[in-house]
Design a protein around this motif. Structure first.
Motif, short mmCIF file in Angstrom:
data_model
loop_
_atom_site.label_atom_id
_atom_site.label_comp_id
_atom_site.label_asym_id
_atom_site.label_seq_id
_atom_site.Cartn_x
_atom_site.Cartn_y
_atom_site.Cartn_z
N HIS A 47 0.85 -1.19 0.00
CA HIS A 47 0.00 0.00 0.00
C HIS A 47 0.89 1.24 0.00
N SER A 83 9.63 -0.69 -11.70
CA SER A 83 10.31 0.10 -12.72
C SER A 83 10.94 1.33 -12.09
N ASP A 128 8.24 3.55 -10.99
CA ASP A 128 7.62 3.09 -9.74
C ASP A 128 8.46 3.48 -8.53
N PRO A 135 4.37 2.97 -7.11
CA PRO A 135 3.48 2.27 -8.03
C PRO A 135 2.00 2.52 -7.76
N PHE A 136 1.62 2.55 -6.49
CA PHE A 136 0.21 2.78 -6.15
C PHE A 136 -0.15 4.25 -6.30
N ARG A 164 1.26 6.48 -8.26
CA ARG A 164 1.25 6.85 -9.68
C ARG A 164 -0.03 6.35 -10.35
N ASP A 165 -0.48 5.19 -9.95
CA ASP A 165 -1.71 4.63 -10.53
C ASP A 165 -2.94 5.40 -10.07
N GLU A 166 -2.93 5.80 -8.79
CA GLU A 166 -4.10 6.48 -8.23
C GLU A 166 -4.21 7.93 -8.74
N GLN A 167 -3.07 8.61 -8.86
CA GLN A 167 -3.05 10.00 -9.34
C GLN A 167 -4.00 10.89 -8.52
N SER A 168 -3.86 10.84 -7.20
CA SER A 168 -4.71 11.65 -6.33
C SER A 168 -4.38 13.13 -6.50
N VAL A 178 4.29 11.57 -16.36
CA VAL A 178 3.53 10.90 -15.31
C VAL A 178 2.23 11.64 -15.02
#
Length: 229
Positions: free
Chosen positions: A143, A167, A170, A175-176, A178-182, A227
């Motif tokens: 998390h 990567s 990441d 990783p989380f 970057r994926d969430e982009q809050s 990103v």
């Protein structure tokens, strides 16, 4: 902030502590985090580790005030040397330190053969250094969260034993996260992009816009833009 009302940063750290954990809080200062979790009956026991006498006494005073001395142990020690096998610690929190110091604390623990079920880490700087150490030493990220307090941004990284490959993006951005982009994530990296833009201006004004340093900053700026896009 006190044991009852944690800051947004420590509240985020607390949210990841498993119910019923036996926790070690390293660099605890006033012990607000373990005291809060004990008062909420979320954890059963806490080791409070400090490397300096002043912060340890602050923690001792707070735990005595909250009548928690029977479920806590305070130790003056360097990093996770504060934890013994008899403590049966399964969860470690290290918050409010630089990432390089957190890495060094974890590396020293590994050299002693210490492995923990859950690491909850909140580096103030060098988050990529922490992620890189975790991945290289058989921990996997489970998390992440990013919070803002005033003008400061804080990332919380949760890891458990396991293998994982990340990567370079990441490692840098999470990783989380970057994926969430809050919105907080975007605000942090936009602020960094704006700072780099100012560096461009100063280097160009000094005639240094064709130097290795300029090109390194340029690559970082482009990476951030990619990103965020």
């Amino acid at each position: 902030m006190d044991s009852i009302n944690l800051s947004p940063r420590l509240s985020a750290v607390a949210s990841f502590v498993p119910k019923g954990a036996r926790m070690a809080d390293i660099g605890s200062d006033h012990a607000y985090l373990p005291a809060h979790l004990l008062l909420q009956s979320k954890i059963n026991f806490a080791v409070v580790g400090e490397v300096a006498k002043g912060p340890l006494e602050n923690a001792r005073h707070e735990l005595a005030k909250q009548r928690l001395t029977d479920v806590t142990v305070l130790r003056l020690a360097d990093g996770l040397a504060a934890v013994t096998a008899a403590d049966q610690i399964d969860t470690v929190t290290i918050a409010g330190m630089g990432g390089i110091l957190i890495r060094d604390i974890l590396a020293a623990a590994k050299a002693r053969g210490q492995v923990f079920e859950t690491l909850i880490l909140q580096p103030n700087t060098d988050e990529a250094v922490v992620r890189q150490w975790l991945i290289a030493n058989a921990y996997q990220l489970t998390h992440e969260r990013i919070v803002q307090e005033d003008k400061h941004f804080y990332e919380i990284i949760v890891a458990k034993p396991g293998k994982q490959t990340l990567s370079s993006l990441d490692l840098t951005f999470g990783p989380f996260l970057r994926d969430e982009q809050s919105p907080v994530f975007k605000a942090k990296w936009q602020k960094e992009a704006d700072r780099i833009a100012l560096i461009f201006e100063r280097m160009s004004a000094a005639g240094k816009d064709d130097t290795p340093a300029y090109h390194q900053w340029q690559a970082r700026y482009q990476q951030i833009q990619e990103v965020l896009s």
